[in-house]
Enzyme design. Sequence first.
Site, PDB file in Angstrom:
ATOM      1  N   GLU A  51       0.810  -1.212   0.000  1.00 14.98           N
ATOM      2  CA  GLU A  51       0.000   0.000   0.000  1.00 14.98           C
ATOM      3  C   GLU A  51       0.843   1.261   0.000  1.00 14.98           C
ATOM      4  O   GLU A  51       0.542   2.219  -0.720  1.00 14.98           O
ATOM      5  CB  GLU A  51      -0.934  -0.010   1.226  1.00 14.98           C
ATOM      6  N   GLU A  52       1.926   1.267   0.790  1.00 15.21           N
ATOM      7  CA  GLU A  52       2.638   2.512   1.033  1.00 15.21           C
ATOM      8  C   GLU A  52       4.033   2.590   0.411  1.00 15.21           C
ATOM      9  O   GLU A  52       4.618   3.668   0.380  1.00 15.21           O
ATOM     10  CB  GLU A  52       2.770   2.751   2.546  1.00 15.21           C
ATOM     11  N   SER A 456     -11.225  10.092   1.917  1.00 15.85           N
ATOM     12  CA  SER A 456      -9.944   9.596   2.428  1.00 15.85           C
ATOM     13  C   SER A 456      -9.202  10.761   3.085  1.00 15.85           C
ATOM     14  O   SER A 456      -9.692  11.315   4.066  1.00 15.85           O
ATOM     15  CB  SER A 456      -9.137   8.948   1.300  1.00 15.85           C
ATOM     16  N   ASP A 530     -13.886  -1.385   5.202  1.00 17.36           N
ATOM     17  CA  ASP A 530     -12.717  -0.616   4.760  1.00 17.36           C
ATOM     18  C   ASP A 530     -11.472  -1.157   5.457  1.00 17.36           C
ATOM     19  O   ASP A 530     -11.351  -1.070   6.679  1.00 17.36           O
ATOM     20  CB  ASP A 530     -12.926   0.866   5.090  1.00 17.36           C
ATOM     21  N   HIS A 562     -12.647   0.862   0.884  1.00 23.07           N
ATOM     22  CA  HIS A 562     -12.267   2.267   1.008  1.00 23.07           C
ATOM     23  C   HIS A 562     -13.048   3.178   0.061  1.00 23.07           C
ATOM     24  O   HIS A 562     -13.033   4.391   0.220  1.00 23.07           O
ATOM     25  CB  HIS A 562     -10.761   2.420   0.778  1.00 23.07           C
TER      26      HIS A 562
END
Length: 587
Positions: A51-52, A456, A530, A562
């Site tokens: 994800e990051e 978000s 989510d 999400h």
Amino acid sequence: LAELSPTGKAIAYVEDNNLIVVDVETGTAWKVTEGNQEDLLNGILDWVYQEEIYGRGNFKAHWWSPDGTRIAYLQLNEKPVDRYPIDDSLSFKSAVEVTRYPKAGDALPDVKLWVASLAEKKVTEVDLSSYPADDRLVVRVGWRPDSSKLVYQVQNRIQTWLDICEATADGRSVKLLREPSPAWVDVIDEPRWLPNGDFIWMSDQAGGRRHVYRVSSDGQSRTAITEGDWDVTEILWVSEDGAKLIVQGNYQHPTEAHAFLVDAATRQLTRLTVEPGTHRCDVDPSGKFFMDRYSNMASPSRLDLKSTTGQLVRTLSATTIDRFKFLQAQPPLLTTIPARDGMQLQSMIIAPPGVDLNNPGKKFPVLFHVYGGPQAPTVANRYQEGNYWWHQYLAQEGYIVVLCDNRASRGPGGKETWPIHRNLGEVELRDLEDAASWVGQQPWGDADRIGVWGWSYGGYFSGYALTHSKMFRVGIAGAPVTDWRNYDAIYTERYMDTPQNNPEGYKKSSVVEAASNMHGRLLIIHGEIDDNVHMSNSLQLAHALQKAGKPFDLMIYPRNRHGVVEPQQRWHMYEMMTDFLNRHLRE
């Protein structure tokens, strides 16, 4: 995650979190790693790494050497990472999804880097001992073109520096260079190697502007290839000797993206994409041709094959759908809004059909659409999709919709963004308030009827605006982070440091902590399952607002993560948001 080796002689894939290599000719499988690996991931990334660091949806964590004789892989030990349960309330019996999710300040997965040799059926651990196990991220892995050395990049967990290292066959490592930062260092790209061992590298070291450099093979010296008050977003092509490059960036056009041919010796730029708008280009290995996919506010996306000497070779795909021409929609206005210090904030204004903004005849309610996150602009000269058509519908209903990127959203370089370090929300809100003040001074903007909405980070920003300002009558917070202690460690600590080192910053940036100060009416929206921004964010805010006696609206969408993607639920969401605005902002 199956991948063929560069020579085509072997395939690597992951099964049950183990890395396996199969000989194509014989079908013989070599289990590079073995065992019941529930919490030990080999060659595959966990949730937070994909994800990051390596990119949403990219779980591959193994890399072939160019000669196909070795394969490098990451090993992630998930045991230190807290488990997080996600409930699905539509099941008649309990349905709980459990993921490993490291929150800010909590333990990250332990990461190791290994190299497997196919000829020897042997694995060697790369020496990372100079980086403490609890304070290291391995953020990129690759090879020198001759396969002689493994090249990898390491950061500390709060990402204030980045090291490029290389390892020999026996696992010994040498650091080539360190990229420091006054705030954080972004992971950008792998080195582009030249025949003499030098490499092409992108960096924000030029005062926060992202530019291209030629770095010596030992990492000790670097020479700028691009320069100026603009950012290179991507290196598209490098000639074999490094004398010519093709890059993409926002030179002279903050809301556009163009491709440029660069002479490395003179730093002269030649623009290759002439049509106004946003271009995404792919260059062929020879550097003679490129595929150009582009659009602008007035023209849908098209794909052209062009030569780097400027000729159009062939249009490969052009959108012929004309239904949008028959909608009652006025083209948006791209402009700038001045902040209090004179900085021009890139903006887009969507007005009702037929309304002249210079002589509107009356004041309109105004809705700001925000994202606001670091280095993530929303205003661009490209064909608009998604929420844009709901915004046009709102314009038909008598609203004016404004998109305005705060300074921290500009990018990709860190020049304007770094001031938010350890203090999310404050700088961004100051720019949004300046934009709202400007709107209230226009002949079309009603200062008493201004709202804000986002998803978000934009959901966080909307909640923050309503709890830290009195300029907004309403806010819609979709899937919001309401306290940064709730969000994943790698993203959050990049901008905020850890909660242990920056407790005051986390408190000041929290929407939950400021719930009693809420001004205006807030609608909170969240998908129940989510797995990115957990629904607990919205429930914590709801609890704080209830204790403070603040009225608000809340809508939960079961079976959505999400984003709300199920068509009927998404239709329901837009109808609900429209009704909310009509009740609380229109009059």
